[in-house]
Design a protein around this motif. Structure first.
Motif, short mmCIF file in Angstrom:
data_model
loop_
_atom_site.label_atom_id
_atom_site.label_comp_id
_atom_site.label_asym_id
_atom_site.label_seq_id
_atom_site.Cartn_x
_atom_site.Cartn_y
_atom_site.Cartn_z
N ARG A 155 0.83 -1.21 0.00
CA ARG A 155 0.00 0.00 0.00
C ARG A 155 0.87 1.26 0.00
O ARG A 155 0.59 2.23 -0.74
CB ARG A 155 -0.95 -0.02 1.21
CG ARG A 155 -1.75 1.26 1.39
CD ARG A 155 -2.58 1.56 0.11
NE ARG A 155 -3.03 2.93 0.09
CZ ARG A 155 -4.28 3.33 0.32
NH1 ARG A 155 -5.22 2.44 0.55
NH2 ARG A 155 -4.58 4.61 0.28
N GLN B 255 2.14 1.85 -3.36
CA GLN B 255 1.09 2.47 -4.20
C GLN B 255 0.99 3.97 -3.90
O GLN B 255 0.69 4.77 -4.77
CB GLN B 255 -0.27 1.83 -3.94
CG GLN B 255 -0.48 0.51 -4.63
CD GLN B 255 -1.69 -0.26 -4.08
OE1 GLN B 255 -2.53 0.32 -3.40
NE2 GLN B 255 -1.75 -1.54 -4.35
N ASP B 256 1.25 4.33 -2.64
CA ASP B 256 1.18 5.74 -2.24
C ASP B 256 2.40 6.54 -2.72
O ASP B 256 2.46 7.75 -2.51
CB ASP B 256 1.11 5.86 -0.71
CG ASP B 256 -0.21 5.36 -0.13
OD1 ASP B 256 -1.16 5.11 -0.90
OD2 ASP B 256 -0.28 5.20 1.11
N TYR C 79 -1.81 1.47 14.85
CA TYR C 79 -3.02 0.84 14.32
C TYR C 79 -3.35 -0.35 15.19
O TYR C 79 -2.45 -1.06 15.67
CB TYR C 79 -2.84 0.43 12.85
CG TYR C 79 -1.58 -0.36 12.56
CD1 TYR C 79 -0.37 0.30 12.37
CD2 TYR C 79 -1.59 -1.75 12.46
CE1 TYR C 79 0.79 -0.41 12.10
CE2 TYR C 79 -0.44 -2.47 12.19
CZ TYR C 79 0.75 -1.78 12.01
OH TYR C 79 1.91 -2.49 11.76
N GLU D 96 -5.09 -5.59 3.75
CA GLU D 96 -5.37 -4.33 3.03
C GLU D 96 -6.23 -3.40 3.87
O GLU D 96 -6.08 -2.16 3.81
CB GLU D 96 -6.07 -4.64 1.69
CG GLU D 96 -5.18 -5.34 0.66
CD GLU D 96 -4.85 -6.80 1.01
OE1 GLU D 96 -5.68 -7.47 1.68
OE2 GLU D 96 -3.77 -7.26 0.62
N ASP D 97 -7.15 -3.95 4.67
CA ASP D 97 -7.95 -3.11 5.57
C ASP D 97 -7.04 -2.35 6.54
O ASP D 97 -7.25 -1.17 6.83
CB ASP D 97 -8.92 -3.98 6.40
CG ASP D 97 -10.01 -4.65 5.57
OD1 ASP D 97 -10.55 -3.99 4.66
OD2 ASP D 97 -10.32 -5.82 5.86
N LYS E 13 -4.81 0.50 4.87
CA LYS E 13 -5.45 1.80 4.58
C LYS E 13 -5.24 2.79 5.73
O LYS E 13 -5.05 3.99 5.52
CB LYS E 13 -6.95 1.59 4.32
CG LYS E 13 -7.24 0.94 3.00
CD LYS E 13 -8.73 0.63 2.85
CE LYS E 13 -8.96 -0.17 1.58
NZ LYS E 13 -10.32 -0.69 1.47
N VAL E 14 -5.31 2.27 6.96
CA VAL E 14 -5.10 3.14 8.13
C VAL E 14 -3.63 3.56 8.20
O VAL E 14 -3.30 4.73 8.49
CB VAL E 14 -5.54 2.39 9.41
CG1 VAL E 14 -5.00 3.07 10.65
CG2 VAL E 14 -7.05 2.31 9.47
N SER F 263 -1.65 3.87 5.71
CA SER F 263 -1.47 4.85 4.63
C SER F 263 -1.83 6.26 5.13
O SER F 263 -1.10 7.24 4.87
CB SER F 263 -2.36 4.45 3.46
OG SER F 263 -2.45 5.48 2.51
N PHE F 264 -2.92 6.35 5.89
CA PHE F 264 -3.33 7.64 6.46
C PHE F 264 -2.25 8.16 7.42
O PHE F 264 -1.82 9.32 7.33
CB PHE F 264 -4.67 7.46 7.18
CG PHE F 264 -5.08 8.61 8.06
CD1 PHE F 264 -5.38 9.85 7.53
CD2 PHE F 264 -5.16 8.45 9.45
CE1 PHE F 264 -5.76 10.92 8.35
CE2 PHE F 264 -5.53 9.50 10.27
CZ PHE F 264 -5.83 10.73 9.72
#
Ligand SMILES: NC(=O)C1=CN([C@@H]2O[C@H](COP(=O)(O)OP(=O)(O)OC[C@H]3O[C@@H](n4cnc5c(N)ncnc54)[C@H](O)[C@@H]3O)[C@@H](O)[C@H]2O)C=CC1
Ligand SMILES: CC(=O)C(C)=O
Length: 261
Positions: free
Chosen positions: A24, A27-28, A185, A230-231, A234-235, A237-238
């Motif tokens: 992820r 990807q960012d 997380y 992946e769930d 996402k956190v 990534s934030f």
């Protein structure tokens, strides 16, 4: 103006949640140091191939996160080979499935060295590198639902994750003057090798058939399905990106609705 690439190091990135986070962040737009035990080199090579297919650079960094010198060497290697250092994700961890009354001294030492000491070594090594490079940075730690509520038979594990929550709160306050944010997380029940092990060991302890303990835990999730790496990613990534610049010291539950604060 010189535009430098952004670099993130993810521990335990050879598989599971760490792999999901590494992909992820690639990807960012991050170049990624895939950090894991030497025995995970082959799996890490697969993750690197996936990252390169996304158009980012990636390197394998061999590390035992329980060893302070190893962690410092891993951060140095990542910065040198990828040309910068901006984010560390202290993700690597282990579970133990043992009632409190049976935990041995060796087991307790081991889980604290891998789940807790590692986070402090990761924070120290990252801060030293951010200082050396003259940049702010982001530190992201792996907590758990077990960092908010103690889970029976996962007693030492729960204690180690409560410690990660405390470390995250303290580090956030100590490092705010340097404009370094520190967050964590807190996943719920993620379908990785860790839960394969938990389910297997719980079966031995409570006699339920293989898969039953996992199913019962997943049945308690409000959103009605098991969590994926992946769930979680996402956190992360934030927390790794600019949208979280004014967020620090937080432990964010990403559990599909199991615990509520
Ligand atoms: N799977 C789950 O349901 C949940 C997991 N977590 C946490 O997320 C993190 C990742 O867990 P998973 O991906 O599920 O686990 P996993 O067992 O699938 O992967 C863990 C990774 O960490 C690496 N690792 C273990 N000890 C290490 C060491 N001493 N040095 C370097 N690397 C080491 C392993 O080689 C492996 O690649 C852990 O901190 C875990 O406690 C938190 C909540 C739920
Ligand atoms: C592995 C883990 O953190 C739990 C609580 O399932």
């Amino acid at each position: 103006m010189t535009v430098t690439n952004k670099v993130a190091l993810v521990t335990g990135a050879g598989q599971g949640i760490g792999r999901g986070i590494a992909l992820r962040l690639a990807q960012d737009g991050f170049d990624i140091a895939v950090a894991d035990l030497a025995v995970q080199a082959e799996k890490a090579a697969g993750v690197i191939t996936e990252i390169e297919a996304l158009g980012r650079a990636a390197v394998f960094v061999s590390v035992d996160v329980s060893q302070r010198d190893d962690v410092f060497a891993a951060v140095d290697a990542a910065a040198q080979r990828l040309g910068g250092f901006d984010v560390i994700v202290n993700n690597a961890g282990i579970a133990q499935v043992t009632p409190l009354s049976e935990i041995t001294e060796d087991e307790l030492d081991s889980i604290f060295r891998i789940n807790v000491n590692s986070v402090i070594w990761g924070i120290q090594a990252a801060v030293a590198k951010f200082d050396e490079l003259g940049r702010p940075g982001k530190i992201i730690n792996a907590a758990s639902i077990a960092s908010i509520q103690g889970f029976p038979i996962l007693g030492a594990y729960s204690a180690s994750k409560f410690a990660v929550r405390g470390i995250t709160q303290v580090a956030a306050q100590e490092l705010a003057p340097k404009n370094i944010t520190v967050n964590a997380y807190a996943p719920g029940i993620v379908g990785t090798g860790m839960w394969d092990l938990i389910d297997e060991k719980l079966s031995v302890i409570n006699g339920k058939p293989r898969g039953q303990n996992l199913k019962e835990n997943v049945d308690g999730i409000a959103l009605g399905r098991i969590e994926t790496p992946e769930d979680v990613a996402k956190v992360v990534s934030f927390f790794a990106g600019p949208d979280s610049d004014y967020v620090t010291g937080q432990v964010l539950l990403v559990d599909g609705g199991m615990l509520y604060n």
